[in-house]
Enzyme design. Structure first.
Site, PDB file in Angstrom:
ATOM      1  N   SER A  68       1.731  -4.020  -5.763  1.00  0.00           N
ATOM      2  CA  SER A  68       2.102  -2.951  -4.822  1.00  0.00           C
ATOM      3  C   SER A  68       1.308  -1.699  -5.188  1.00  0.00           C
ATOM      4  O   SER A  68       1.396  -1.207  -6.322  1.00  0.00           O
ATOM      5  CB  SER A  68       3.603  -2.674  -4.945  1.00  0.00           C
ATOM      6  OG  SER A  68       3.940  -1.529  -4.200  1.00  0.00           O
ATOM      7  N   THR A  98       6.944  -6.027  -0.836  1.00  0.00           N
ATOM      8  CA  THR A  98       7.991  -6.664  -0.026  1.00  0.00           C
ATOM      9  C   THR A  98       7.380  -7.632   0.986  1.00  0.00           C
ATOM     10  O   THR A  98       7.851  -8.765   1.151  1.00  0.00           O
ATOM     11  CB  THR A  98       8.845  -5.589   0.684  1.00  0.00           C
ATOM     12  OG1 THR A  98       9.430  -4.758  -0.328  1.00  0.00           O
ATOM     13  CG2 THR A  98       9.954  -6.207   1.521  1.00  0.00           C
ATOM     14  N   THR A 128      -4.623  -5.979  12.234  1.00  0.00           N
ATOM     15  CA  THR A 128      -5.809  -5.254  11.779  1.00  0.00           C
ATOM     16  C   THR A 128      -5.604  -4.768  10.345  1.00  0.00           C
ATOM     17  O   THR A 128      -4.540  -4.240  10.013  1.00  0.00           O
ATOM     18  CB  THR A 128      -6.075  -4.057  12.715  1.00  0.00           C
ATOM     19  OG1 THR A 128      -6.184  -4.582  14.048  1.00  0.00           O
ATOM     20  CG2 THR A 128      -7.347  -3.321  12.345  1.00  0.00           C
ATOM     21  N   ASN A 139      12.192  -4.230 -13.011  1.00  0.00           N
ATOM     22  CA  ASN A 139      11.988  -2.835 -12.588  1.00  0.00           C
ATOM     23  C   ASN A 139      13.057  -1.883 -13.119  1.00  0.00           C
ATOM     24  O   ASN A 139      12.812  -0.688 -13.248  1.00  0.00           O
ATOM     25  CB  ASN A 139      11.927  -2.755 -11.063  1.00  0.00           C
ATOM     26  CG  ASN A 139      13.002  -3.564 -10.379  1.00  0.00           C
ATOM     27  OD1 ASN A 139      13.130  -4.769 -10.607  1.00  0.00           O
ATOM     28  ND2 ASN A 139      13.796  -2.919  -9.557  1.00  0.00           N
ATOM     29  N   GLN A 166       5.785  -4.880 -11.318  1.00  0.00           N
ATOM     30  CA  GLN A 166       5.912  -3.866 -12.370  1.00  0.00           C
ATOM     31  C   GLN A 166       5.020  -4.157 -13.587  1.00  0.00           C
ATOM     32  O   GLN A 166       4.972  -3.349 -14.509  1.00  0.00           O
ATOM     33  CB  GLN A 166       7.379  -3.743 -12.823  1.00  0.00           C
ATOM     34  CG  GLN A 166       8.331  -3.256 -11.736  1.00  0.00           C
ATOM     35  CD  GLN A 166       8.168  -1.762 -11.402  1.00  0.00           C
ATOM     36  OE1 GLN A 166       7.495  -1.003 -12.105  1.00  0.00           O
ATOM     37  NE2 GLN A 166       8.792  -1.326 -10.308  1.00  0.00           N
ATOM     38  N   CYS A 223      15.772   0.899  -4.367  1.00  0.00           N
ATOM     39  CA  CYS A 223      16.322   0.292  -3.164  1.00  0.00           C
ATOM     40  C   CYS A 223      17.838   0.152  -3.212  1.00  0.00           C
ATOM     41  O   CYS A 223      18.467  -0.046  -2.188  1.00  0.00           O
ATOM     42  CB  CYS A 223      15.687  -1.066  -2.924  1.00  0.00           C
ATOM     43  SG  CYS A 223      13.917  -0.896  -2.752  1.00  0.00           S
ATOM     44  N   HIS A 246       1.588   1.498  -4.457  1.00  0.00           N
ATOM     45  CA  HIS A 246       2.230   2.762  -4.843  1.00  0.00           C
ATOM     46  C   HIS A 246       2.914   2.721  -6.212  1.00  0.00           C
ATOM     47  O   HIS A 246       3.401   3.743  -6.696  1.00  0.00           O
ATOM     48  CB  HIS A 246       3.197   3.244  -3.747  1.00  0.00           C
ATOM     49  CG  HIS A 246       4.506   2.516  -3.670  1.00  0.00           C
ATOM     50  ND1 HIS A 246       5.674   3.075  -4.124  1.00  0.00           N
ATOM     51  CD2 HIS A 246       4.832   1.305  -3.185  1.00  0.00           C
ATOM     52  CE1 HIS A 246       6.662   2.227  -3.909  1.00  0.00           C
ATOM     53  NE2 HIS A 246       6.177   1.140  -3.335  1.00  0.00           N
TER      54      HIS A 246
HETATM   55  N1  PLP Z   1       9.479  -5.927  -6.627  1.00  0.00           N
HETATM   56  C1  PLP Z   1       9.725  -5.062  -7.625  1.00  0.00           C
HETATM   57  C2  PLP Z   1       9.954  -5.583  -9.001  1.00  0.00           C
HETATM   58  C3  PLP Z   1       9.790  -3.691  -7.360  1.00  0.00           C
HETATM   59  O1  PLP Z   1      10.032  -2.836  -8.363  1.00  0.00           O
HETATM   60  C4  PLP Z   1       9.603  -3.242  -6.028  1.00  0.00           C
HETATM   61  C5  PLP Z   1       9.753  -1.821  -5.695  1.00  0.00           C
HETATM   62  O2  PLP Z   1      10.631  -1.130  -6.206  1.00  0.00           O
HETATM   63  C6  PLP Z   1       9.321  -4.186  -5.020  1.00  0.00           C
HETATM   64  C7  PLP Z   1       9.273  -5.510  -5.368  1.00  0.00           C
HETATM   65  C8  PLP Z   1       9.046  -3.756  -3.608  1.00  0.00           C
HETATM   66  O3  PLP Z   1       7.768  -3.147  -3.543  1.00  0.00           O
HETATM   67  P1  PLP Z   1       7.197  -2.393  -2.268  1.00  0.00           P
HETATM   68  O4  PLP Z   1       7.753  -1.017  -2.306  1.00  0.00           O
HETATM   69  O5  PLP Z   1       5.709  -2.410  -2.446  1.00  0.00           O
HETATM   70  O6  PLP Z   1       7.601  -3.165  -1.069  1.00  0.00           O
END
Ligand code: PLP
Length: 382
Positions: free
Chosen positions: A198, A69, A238, A149, A177, A325, A200
């Site tokens: 990302s 994000t 930082t 996603n 993804q 989300c 995680h």
């Molecule tokens: N973009 C996509 C395609 C995602 O699947 C996600 C998370 O679900 C994000 C952006 C946002 O990622 P983050 O959780 O690292 O902010």
């Protein structure tokens, strides 16, 4: 628990945890000048070197962030707020993650530009003809993801990049993804578009990630997070050493065994789908059935059954209604609606996303769990 929600988040790998424990001994501020700082800076720079080797990019193209994000914001505001007045259109696909769509609209509002949404085909592929038609010298940025996603649909990034390059328009490609999951992902494109990772989503720590911004674009961008000038001025603050070292380890592992992992995901998806079709009492429909999709992602519609009701009736399986989300909110998936599903159809859809926290042995139990849940919902509705 049988965890089928890897597109929302993934558990950290043991090797990543070990790397993070080790990182806690690295406590200096990497931006300082003393010996503790130097050690911290060296650790960060060797992680950067390793990641750039893995991604096939220049180390100066990497901007460490707190996840996708933040990287998306740095990229989209960065391009749009620096674009000349006459480049007053932002092209964004209708199936982007909300982080991309919302940022496009916010950047448009601040800069007085307008957003043009790119439609998708019924199988969830971004409409290339529409982009060819609309992209022009008036376009400030094109935003199209590499894989969705919710449906897993893999997009024609090569072609989208070719079209945008023709007009010298920057492409922002949300690769969250794809990297580490799609063995055919075109790493050679990373030098010509802006992309993101990302931590995680690839078995690394939450709060870690990066943007890949080619140096040819960096000089033309507005720097949103000024601060102390870290990360070539793009992300003051930082550096999160544990996050960066954990991210490097997660990328290392997920890229090194991407082919085997993908094959395993394909087996899991196919055996789950085939067994489910035989055992569930209602018709099942595969969303995005004619498109190429990520092998770990399955978007399924259970005809006549609300996904919300079904999900709470699973006793073992953990899956989700739409992207993490939008889950929890009342609105149906904007991705499925863009593909032409009705609101009711979208509300009957569940995303199963497989990964390293589940295995082929889980499939029979998962199938039984899902079909029992369908039976319970049907019984209650009679
Ligand atoms: N973009 C996509 C395609 C995602 O699947 C996600 C998370 O679900 C994000 C952006 C946002 O990622 P983050 O959780 O690292 O902010």
């Amino acid at each position: 628990m049988i965890y089928f929600d890897h597109n929302a988040s993934t558990p950290m790998l043991d090797e990543v945890k070990e790397e993070i424990y080790r990182s806690w001994t690295v406590f200096g501020n990497p931006s300082g000048e003393n010996s503790a700082s130097l050690r911290a800076a060296n650790e960060v720079e060797s992680a950067r070197e390793r990641i750039s080797e893995l991604l096939g990019t220049n180390h100066q193209d990497l901007i460490f962030t707190s996840g996708s994000t933040e990287a998306i914001s740095i990229a989209i505001y960065g391009i749009v707020l620096a674009a000349p007045m006459q480049s007053n259109e932002i092209l964004v696909s209708k199936i982007e993650h909300k982080a991309v769509i919302a940022t496009c609209y916010a950047a448009a509002e601040i800069s007085g530009k307008k957003v043009i949404e790119i439609p998708v085909t019924p199988s969830g592929e971004i409409d290339l003809d529409f982009i060819s038609d609309k992209v022009s010298k008036k376009t400030a940025i094109v935003c199209c993801m590499s894989a969705n996603n919710e449906t897993g649909v893999i997009q024609s990034t090569d072609e989208i990049l070719r079209i945008s390059k023709n007009y010298d328009v920057p492409l922002f490609c949300d690769t969250t993804q794809s990297i580490g999951k799609d063995p055919d992902f075109g790493f050679e494109n990373l030098g010509s578009m802006i992309s993101v990772v990302s931590g995680h989503k690839i078995y690394g720590p939450k709060g870690s990630g990066l943007a890949v911004i080619p140096r040819s674009l960096q000089g033309k961008m507005f720097k949103v997070l000024a601060g102390g000038g870290q990360e070539r001025g793009f992300r003051g603050g930082t550096l999160n050493i544990s996050g960066i070292l954990g991210l490097a380890k997660a990328l290392d592992i997920s890229l090194s065994d991407c082919d085997d992992f993908d094959l395993e995901m394909k087996r899991m998806k196919m055996s789950f789908l085939l067994a489910l079709e035989k055992s569930v009492q209602v018709p099942l429909y595969l969303n995005a059935d004619s498109a190429k999709t990520l092998n770990n992602t399955l978007s399924l519609r259970f005809d006549g059954i609300s996904a919300e009701e079904l999900l709470v009736n699973f006793r073992e399986v953990v899956a989700s209604r739409a992207s993490a989300c939008t889950a929890g909110r009342e609105e149906p998936s904007h991705v499925l609606l863009a593909m032409g599903l009705t609101t009711r159809e979208a509300e009957q859809s569940i995303r199963f996303s497989f990964g390293r926290a589940c295995s082929l042995e889980d499939i029979p139990v998962a199938v039984r769990d899902v079909s029992d849940a369908v039976d319970r919902v049907l019984l209650l509705s009679r």
